[in-house]
Design an enzyme around this catalytic site. Sequence first.
Site, PDB file in Angstrom:
ATOM      1  N   TYR A 162       1.024  -1.115  -0.037  1.00 46.00           N
ATOM      2  CA  TYR A 162       0.024   0.098   0.051  1.00 46.00           C
ATOM      3  C   TYR A 162       0.819   1.201   0.062  1.00 46.00           C
ATOM      4  O   TYR A 162       2.140   1.274   0.445  1.00 46.00           O
ATOM      5  CB  TYR A 162      -0.915   0.163   1.339  1.00 46.00           C
ATOM      6  CG  TYR A 162      -0.035   0.111   2.614  1.00 46.00           C
ATOM      7  CD1 TYR A 162      -0.058   1.472   3.149  1.00 46.00           C
ATOM      8  CD2 TYR A 162       0.325  -0.938   3.295  1.00 46.00           C
ATOM      9  CE1 TYR A 162       0.929   1.748   4.111  1.00 46.00           C
ATOM     10  CE2 TYR A 162       1.073  -0.540   4.378  1.00 46.00           C
ATOM     11  CZ  TYR A 162       1.194   0.633   4.898  1.00 46.00           C
ATOM     12  OH  TYR A 162       1.818   0.780   6.037  1.00 46.00           O
ATOM     13  N   PHE A 172       1.973   9.529   3.822  1.00 45.17           N
ATOM     14  CA  PHE A 172       2.500   9.306   5.013  1.00 45.17           C
ATOM     15  C   PHE A 172       3.077   8.263   5.439  1.00 45.17           C
ATOM     16  O   PHE A 172       3.695   7.998   6.482  1.00 45.17           O
ATOM     17  CB  PHE A 172       1.296   9.821   5.885  1.00 45.17           C
ATOM     18  CG  PHE A 172      -0.045   8.905   5.921  1.00 45.17           C
ATOM     19  CD1 PHE A 172       0.167   7.790   6.531  1.00 45.17           C
ATOM     20  CD2 PHE A 172      -0.970   9.191   5.111  1.00 45.17           C
ATOM     21  CE1 PHE A 172      -1.059   6.888   6.414  1.00 45.17           C
ATOM     22  CE2 PHE A 172      -2.056   8.309   5.049  1.00 45.17           C
ATOM     23  CZ  PHE A 172      -2.099   7.344   5.760  1.00 45.17           C
ATOM     24  N   ASP A 173       2.725   7.086   4.602  1.00 44.92           N
ATOM     25  CA  ASP A 173       3.392   5.675   4.878  1.00 44.92           C
ATOM     26  C   ASP A 173       3.203   4.806   3.486  1.00 44.92           C
ATOM     27  O   ASP A 173       2.406   5.332   2.691  1.00 44.92           O
ATOM     28  CB  ASP A 173       2.673   4.960   5.981  1.00 44.92           C
ATOM     29  CG  ASP A 173       3.147   3.967   6.689  1.00 44.92           C
ATOM     30  OD1 ASP A 173       4.557   3.702   6.108  1.00 44.92           O
ATOM     31  OD2 ASP A 173       2.790   2.928   7.191  1.00 44.92           O
ATOM     32  N   ILE A 192      -8.007  -0.287  10.778  1.00 41.34           N
ATOM     33  CA  ILE A 192      -8.882   0.801  10.885  1.00 41.34           C
ATOM     34  C   ILE A 192     -10.196   0.565  10.239  1.00 41.34           C
ATOM     35  O   ILE A 192     -10.147  -0.396   9.225  1.00 41.34           O
ATOM     36  CB  ILE A 192      -8.464   2.044  10.324  1.00 41.34           C
ATOM     37  CG1 ILE A 192      -8.130   2.052   8.892  1.00 41.34           C
ATOM     38  CG2 ILE A 192      -7.262   2.693  11.370  1.00 41.34           C
ATOM     39  CD1 ILE A 192      -7.552   3.310   8.213  1.00 41.34           C
ATOM     40  N   TYR A 218      -8.213   7.505  11.473  1.00 41.45           N
ATOM     41  CA  TYR A 218      -7.523   7.597  12.675  1.00 41.45           C
ATOM     42  C   TYR A 218      -8.222   8.846  13.566  1.00 41.45           C
ATOM     43  O   TYR A 218      -7.934   9.211  14.637  1.00 41.45           O
ATOM     44  CB  TYR A 218      -6.264   8.183  12.272  1.00 41.45           C
ATOM     45  CG  TYR A 218      -5.557   7.194  11.723  1.00 41.45           C
ATOM     46  CD1 TYR A 218      -5.022   5.866  12.243  1.00 41.45           C
ATOM     47  CD2 TYR A 218      -5.323   6.932  10.172  1.00 41.45           C
ATOM     48  CE1 TYR A 218      -4.397   4.922  11.584  1.00 41.45           C
ATOM     49  CE2 TYR A 218      -4.605   5.969   9.531  1.00 41.45           C
ATOM     50  CZ  TYR A 218      -4.239   5.034  10.365  1.00 41.45           C
ATOM     51  OH  TYR A 218      -3.694   3.816   9.474  1.00 41.45           O
ATOM     52  N   PHE A 235      -5.681   5.066   0.741  1.00 44.17           N
ATOM     53  CA  PHE A 235      -4.810   3.773   0.604  1.00 44.17           C
ATOM     54  C   PHE A 235      -5.013   3.303  -0.739  1.00 44.17           C
ATOM     55  O   PHE A 235      -5.972   3.009  -1.248  1.00 44.17           O
ATOM     56  CB  PHE A 235      -5.132   2.745   1.770  1.00 44.17           C
ATOM     57  CG  PHE A 235      -4.519   3.160   3.115  1.00 44.17           C
ATOM     58  CD1 PHE A 235      -3.293   2.957   3.594  1.00 44.17           C
ATOM     59  CD2 PHE A 235      -5.539   3.684   4.002  1.00 44.17           C
ATOM     60  CE1 PHE A 235      -2.933   3.039   4.642  1.00 44.17           C
ATOM     61  CE2 PHE A 235      -5.376   3.920   5.014  1.00 44.17           C
ATOM     62  CZ  PHE A 235      -4.080   3.665   5.663  1.00 44.17           C
TER      63      PHE A 235
END
Length: 562
Positions: A162, A172-173, A192, A218, A235
């Site tokens: 992802y 962010f990731d 989540i 989140y 994502f």
Amino acid sequence: MDVRSVCVYVVLCVRSWAGPVEDVTVDRYSLPTLCAREVQQGDYVRYHYTGTFTNGTKFDSSLDKGAPFMGQVGLESKVIPGLDRGVLGMCVNERRKITIPPYLAYGVSGAGSVIPPDTTLVFDVLLLDVWNESDKADSRTLFRPQSCRRSVQRSDFVRYHYNGSLLNGTVFDSSYWRNSTYDTYVGQGDLIKGMDEGLLGMCISERRSIIIPPFLAYGEKGYGSKVPAYATVIFDVLLVDVFNVKDDLQVEVQDVPQSCRRKSQAGDYIRYHYNGTFQDGTLFDSSYQRNHTYNTYIGLGHVIAGMDRALQGVCVGERRRVTIPPHLAYGENGTGSLIPGSAVLIFDLHIIDFHNPSDQVDIRVTRSPPDCSTTGTANDFITYRYNCSLLDGTRLYSSDDYAKPPQVTLGQGKVIEGLEKGLQGMCVGERREVIIPPHFGHGQNGGSGVPSSAVLLFELELLELQKGVPEGYLFLWLEDSPEPLFPAMDLNHNQEVPLEEFIEFIKLQVSEGKGRLRPGVDSDSIIRDMFTNQDQNSDGKITANELRVQTERGEIPDHEEL
């Protein structure tokens, strides 16, 4: 001055305003290429802003505070009406200059010492995020393979790559940064909520963009320093693998040969080729690349449990595709850098051969001539034809490759043991198929052009058969020898037999069918050896006293018997 500090007397200011009524002026000076949605009444927004007077003097900025504004548009809004009105229709990543007249700002009263009365305000706004309480996780399929054997269900275990980003495009990731998939159960609260929902129904190799509003992501706490509070996250997911702990071995038989003499069983030793892939088609190993079969015993725990089962009940030449879940393969830990943890494995198998250490030579007569009374036994000299191949049909060698067919004396250990057994008992014109397990062939080490532990198939045809003589003898009487022998041998009756006379006598016996020389050897050489054995004083002639005969069976022995 914080735009959230709306004075309660804004309405009063509006009522007492006597000048011409102006509306909010919006300058959309930077628009994104794509706009998935526009801000509506009741939406929640996050944006950065800088507030100035018309002369450019700054009085407030979210950038200076280090955190964007977050609130609901309209309804019970926490901002001045003009700013609420000015963000309507905005797109994420859009920049606007919003000019707000006093009556839609802080009116005739201003705001303390920061905003003078009757002041027009200018806000430079960058929209970061927009969402609504009615939003759900939005899954958008970017690519879906044509074939989808199974899709993700609740309680499945998945492995996926992802990229995680905010609506403004900030990543962010990413699992790619770690060069490792994210591995987890679906629908059991390990993810989540939006991701738990967004992964459902995905197929192996499918790509999705899953847009998740804050309350399904989140929430008000965000995720450390990576995801701010109340942030919509996106994502982009590539599904690599999926299985369920209840999954069992799956076997798809792709090709079975018409002839299947027997099927493999536990305890057999098997040779097979394979391609090993993950469910997304990535190749992780192949016996073909090494140009060598994988050889192992089956049913004894020498290979992973799923493969141990998959190799039982196969035929030689069969092709299978087997899908092995992790708990029947390498489990949660995987193996080294080759196979990651919790990986489903797919093996495309081609069975080359198998045998059991207790197997004997398997002989099948394919053609038997009408007259088959004379058959080959030990010491017989034969001429034969052969084709040798592996059980999968791979040709190894053939007598047709040579100018003359091979000849051999049976029982002399000149050929592999299995071929010796296959040639025994044949009559001229007979044809056979002989399957030779490796322990009667070339064994674990193989031979020239023969793989290790290979089962061999010989197609045999007996062309000629010369009956032999017992081991250790050069000549065999086929009927009773002359009695007494020496006078019959002494053709000129001079009481001595030179070499020439001895040769003439033996060849006469052979031509009349009364005796037989050892086959496969030059007849003159054999007769000379016989003469030498009898000429005990080496004077070039045999006398009656020198002649020693095996009287029990009428054979003339070779030197080893003297």
